[in-house]
Motif scaffolding. Structure first.
Motif, PDB file in Angstrom:
ATOM      1  N   ARG A 270      67.940 -77.524   1.006  1.00 26.59           N
ATOM      2  CA  ARG A 270      67.129 -77.366  -0.773  1.00 26.59           C
ATOM      3  C   ARG A 270      65.201 -76.938  -0.075  1.00 26.59           C
ATOM      4  NH1 ARG A 270      66.268 -83.524  -4.112  1.00 26.59           N
ATOM      5  NH2 ARG A 270      64.009 -82.714  -5.478  1.00 26.59           N
ATOM      6  N   THR A 271      65.116 -76.876   0.815  1.00 23.97           N
ATOM      7  CA  THR A 271      63.196 -76.838   0.688  1.00 23.97           C
ATOM      8  C   THR A 271      63.524 -74.985   1.557  1.00 23.97           C
ATOM      9  OG1 THR A 271      63.222 -78.525   2.452  1.00 23.97           O
ATOM     10  CG2 THR A 271      62.004 -77.338   2.334  1.00 23.97           C
ATOM     11  N   ILE A 272      64.289 -74.889   2.079  1.00 27.84           N
ATOM     12  CA  ILE A 272      64.673 -73.674   2.141  1.00 27.84           C
ATOM     13  C   ILE A 272      65.101 -72.929   0.870  1.00 27.84           C
ATOM     14  CG2 ILE A 272      65.619 -71.167   3.098  1.00 27.84           C
ATOM     15  CD1 ILE A 272      63.504 -73.497   4.968  1.00 27.84           C
ATOM     16  N   GLY A 273      66.405 -73.715  -0.644  1.00 32.10           N
ATOM     17  CA  GLY A 273      66.439 -72.444  -1.594  1.00 32.10           C
ATOM     18  C   GLY A 273      64.820 -72.619  -2.543  1.00 32.10           C
ATOM     19  N   ALA A 274      64.509 -73.389  -2.488  1.00 33.30           N
ATOM     20  CA  ALA A 274      63.024 -74.095  -2.938  1.00 33.30           C
ATOM     21  C   ALA A 274      61.903 -72.412  -3.097  1.00 33.30           C
ATOM     22  CB  ALA A 274      62.520 -74.923  -2.845  1.00 33.30           C
ATOM     23  N   LEU A 275      62.444 -71.716  -1.555  1.00 32.87           N
ATOM     24  CA  LEU A 275      61.275 -71.018  -0.986  1.00 32.87           C
ATOM     25  C   LEU A 275      61.515 -69.607  -1.644  1.00 32.87           C
ATOM     26  CD1 LEU A 275      60.515 -71.669   2.755  1.00 32.87           C
ATOM     27  CD2 LEU A 275      58.495 -71.727   0.243  1.00 32.87           C
ATOM     28  N   GLU A 276      62.599 -68.932  -2.440  1.00 32.36           N
ATOM     29  CA  GLU A 276      63.565 -67.789  -2.656  1.00 32.36           C
ATOM     30  C   GLU A 276      62.163 -67.388  -3.859  1.00 32.36           C
ATOM     31  OE1 GLU A 276      66.966 -65.863  -4.531  1.00 32.36           O
ATOM     32  OE2 GLU A 276      67.090 -67.592  -3.766  1.00 32.36           O
ATOM     33  N   GLN A 277      61.517 -68.348  -4.602  1.00 32.42           N
ATOM     34  CA  GLN A 277      61.159 -67.024  -5.300  1.00 32.42           C
ATOM     35  C   GLN A 277      59.815 -66.972  -4.515  1.00 32.42           C
ATOM     36  OE1 GLN A 277      62.047 -66.003  -9.037  1.00 32.42           O
ATOM     37  NE2 GLN A 277      60.191 -65.010  -8.312  1.00 32.42           N
ATOM     38  N   HIS A 278      59.640 -67.998  -4.012  1.00 32.48           N
ATOM     39  CA  HIS A 278      58.394 -67.698  -3.303  1.00 32.48           C
ATOM     40  C   HIS A 278      58.432 -65.763  -2.686  1.00 32.48           C
ATOM     41  CE1 HIS A 278      54.221 -67.889  -1.003  1.00 32.48           C
ATOM     42  NE2 HIS A 278      54.922 -68.190  -0.355  1.00 32.48           N
ATOM     43  N   ILE A 279      59.305 -65.912  -1.902  1.00 34.46           N
ATOM     44  CA  ILE A 279      59.211 -64.632  -1.120  1.00 34.46           C
ATOM     45  C   ILE A 279      60.267 -63.909  -1.845  1.00 34.46           C
ATOM     46  CG2 ILE A 279      61.585 -63.518   0.197  1.00 34.46           C
ATOM     47  CD1 ILE A 279      62.074 -66.852   1.279  1.00 34.46           C
ATOM     48  N   ARG A 280      60.292 -63.682  -3.070  1.00 40.10           N
ATOM     49  CA  ARG A 280      60.053 -62.465  -4.399  1.00 40.10           C
ATOM     50  C   ARG A 280      58.827 -62.234  -3.817  1.00 40.10           C
ATOM     51  NH1 ARG A 280      65.678 -61.446  -5.515  1.00 40.10           N
ATOM     52  NH2 ARG A 280      67.203 -62.760  -5.019  1.00 40.10           N
ATOM     53  N   ASP A 281      58.247 -62.955  -4.237  1.00 38.71           N
ATOM     54  CA  ASP A 281      56.882 -62.783  -4.600  1.00 38.71           C
ATOM     55  C   ASP A 281      56.123 -61.678  -3.618  1.00 38.71           C
ATOM     56  OD1 ASP A 281      56.842 -63.941  -7.818  1.00 38.71           O
ATOM     57  OD2 ASP A 281      56.420 -65.576  -6.885  1.00 38.71           O
ATOM     58  N   ILE A 282      56.562 -62.374  -2.213  1.00 40.88           N
ATOM     59  CA  ILE A 282      55.010 -61.689  -1.381  1.00 40.88           C
ATOM     60  C   ILE A 282      56.586 -60.623  -1.179  1.00 40.88           C
ATOM     61  CG2 ILE A 282      55.711 -61.894   1.431  1.00 40.88           C
ATOM     62  CD1 ILE A 282      55.712 -65.373   0.806  1.00 40.88           C
ATOM     63  N   CYS A 283      57.970 -60.469  -1.375  1.00 37.55           N
ATOM     64  CA  CYS A 283      57.778 -58.992  -0.847  1.00 37.55           C
ATOM     65  C   CYS A 283      57.470 -57.815  -2.336  1.00 37.55           C
ATOM     66  CB  CYS A 283      60.181 -59.136  -1.465  1.00 37.55           C
ATOM     67  SG  CYS A 283      60.346 -59.811  -0.063  1.00 37.55           S
ATOM     68  N   ASP A 284      57.501 -58.423  -3.470  1.00 35.17           N
ATOM     69  CA  ASP A 284      56.648 -57.522  -4.135  1.00 35.17           C
ATOM     70  C   ASP A 284      55.836 -57.473  -4.255  1.00 35.17           C
ATOM     71  OD1 ASP A 284      59.491 -57.117  -6.147  1.00 35.17           O
ATOM     72  OD2 ASP A 284      58.512 -59.195  -6.972  1.00 35.17           O
ATOM     73  N   ASP A 285      54.558 -58.434  -4.103  1.00 37.19           N
ATOM     74  CA  ASP A 285      53.221 -57.864  -3.358  1.00 37.19           C
ATOM     75  C   ASP A 285      52.912 -57.190  -2.015  1.00 37.19           C
ATOM     76  OD1 ASP A 285      50.414 -59.132  -3.088  1.00 37.19           O
ATOM     77  OD2 ASP A 285      50.389 -59.276  -1.426  1.00 37.19           O
ATOM     78  N   LEU A 286      54.240 -57.162  -1.291  1.00 36.13           N
ATOM     79  CA  LEU A 286      53.810 -56.253   0.251  1.00 36.13           C
ATOM     80  C   LEU A 286      54.057 -54.539  -0.387  1.00 36.13           C
ATOM     81  CD1 LEU A 286      55.661 -58.255   2.400  1.00 36.13           C
ATOM     82  CD2 LEU A 286      53.138 -58.022   2.391  1.00 36.13           C
ATOM     83  N   LEU A 287      55.905 -54.551  -1.326  1.00 32.95           N
ATOM     84  CA  LEU A 287      55.435 -53.446  -2.297  1.00 32.95           C
ATOM     85  C   LEU A 287      54.792 -52.665  -2.600  1.00 32.95           C
ATOM     86  CD1 LEU A 287      59.512 -53.923  -1.977  1.00 32.95           C
ATOM     87  CD2 LEU A 287      58.396 -52.494  -0.050  1.00 32.95           C
TER      88      LEU A 287
END
Length: 394
Positions: free
Chosen positions: A104-121
């Motif tokens: 549950r804790t890791i799953g909750a990070l998915e949108q945050h990780i998507r935002d990080i990837c978008d920011d980096l790219l």
């Protein structure tokens, strides 16, 4: 065939010695490898899994889990780290840390990780170094999120991790003493973080780990500092090098890149195939606790036993066409996160999530991404690492 599985210069120029490893799997799967001290090299999938799942027979604590020998006076301190513990001590510590890595804790990070990837790219234009601009920042941003640390601290974590893991690489550290100094800086940083969270609790993993569990158990100061050390290396190096090694592998297998571009949902199975193919962690050491047979060879108590994940992940007894990079491979029983047992990677779900999201975003946003210069490898027989990978965004 001349066998040397730990020549750092070979790893720096070529990567894991797959030709030697293939010969050993076929001819001497549990092989006495000369050295100071000599050790048993375990190269077949079946045997690596056996060693991994029998901590009572193959100890991480007796002489620690890393390949290099450690001075006797450092062993007691290093045994406070989960990496260097056996059950039941390891089981107790891991149960405390598990609270921060639930699905549950890791799953909750998915949108945050998507935002990080978008920011980096969003910041990637023209020619860049894929390692420093994409592969390294992603896990560092996520670690900062897990720790509740300022994103500005990612450069410190990057430097400390490089100096600890790359102590034999001239680009990162001048001596093992520098690696020890970096570790001490991490301990100090973790201590400051703990002090801040005790005074000002937050909804993050640090606060969770500093609070008593349902049985009233907590990590003490040294255990917490060592956990932060482990997270800053394990949570950074593995994902970083899987991502950079995976990108290099796509350049070497353009048909698979086109396949991913055509169907970015293949990023889910691609993440596992990248980990199998790259095997970011090449090896770990165990110590035999008793006289025993392994792969038909007589192992003595206190013998050094080294498992090679890079080899096990190319074992034809387990993987059809093991030397084919296939992003749709399924099933894929790789052991890039360990062979099971007590030390199976705590952050495996997080690492796969990061890789899945990153390569999905890359395929959608930069389908014409191409390599624009030679990759430079880390001089390490422990981490199968890429230091530099020039790419052009097109």
């Amino acid at each position: 065939m001349q066998i040397n599985l730990v020549d750092r210069d070979h790893y720096a120029t070529t990567g894991p010695p797959h030709e030697q490893l293939a010969w050993l799997r076929a001819n001497s799967p549990v092989h006495w490898h000369e050295g100071e001290p000599g050790f048993w090299a375990v190269t077949r999938h079946e045997d690596v899994v056996h060693v991994s799942r029998h901590s009572d027979l193959f100890s991480s604590a007796r002489r620690l889990a890393l390949f290099d020998e450690v001075p006797e006076e450092q062993i007691a301190l290093q045994r406070l780290m989960m990496l260097n513990q056996d059950p039941p001590e390891h089981t107790k510590r891991r149960s405390l840390v598990n609270r921060g890595f639930t699905p549950r804790t890791i799953g909750a990070l998915e949108q945050h990780i998507r935002d990080i990837c978008d920011d980096l790219l969003d910041k990637c234009t023209g020619e860049i170094d894929f390692v420093t601009e994409v592969a390294a920042p992603l896990p560092l941003y996520v670690i900062c999120e897990l720790l509740g640390a300022p994103v500005a601290d990612r450069d410190k974590l990057f430097s400390w991790s490089n100096r600890m893991i790359g102590s034999q690489d001239p680009d990162y550290a001048s001596s093992p003493e520098d690696a020890s100094a970096a570790a001490m800086e991490v301990y100090s940083y973790a201590g400051q973080l703990a002090t801040q969270r005790r005074a000002h609790p937050k909804d993050d993993i640090v606060t969770k780990l500093l609070q008593p569990d349902e049985n009233g158990a907590t990590l003490d100061e040294s255990e917490f500092e060592l956990f932060v050390l482990l997270l800053s290396v394990a949570g950074n190096e593995t994902t970083r090098n899987a991502a950079s090694g995976g990108m290099l592998t796509f350049f070497e297998h353009p048909d698979q890149w086109e396949r991913l571009v055509a169907d970015p949902t293949l990023a889910a199975t691609a993440a596992d195939e990248i980990v199998r193919w790259v095997s970011p962690v090449n090896l770990f050491r165990r110590t035999s606790t008793t006289d025993q047979l392994l792969g038909g060879r007589q192992i003595r108590a206190d013998d050094k036993v080294v498992v090679f994940y890079s080899s096990a992940n190319r074992d034809s007894a387990v993987f059809p066409d093991p030397d084919v990079f296939d992003i749709a491979r399924n099933p894929n029983p790789h052991i890039g996160f360990g062979g099971g047992g007590a030390h199976f990677c705590l952050g495996n779900h997080l690492a796969k999530l990061e890789l899945r999201v990153l390569f999905e975003h890359l395929a959608r946003r930069h389908p014409r991404l191409r390599q624009s210069g030679p990759a430079r490898r880390l001089r390490s027989n422990f981490i199968n690492g890429i230091k530099e990978l020039p790419v052009t965004i097109g």
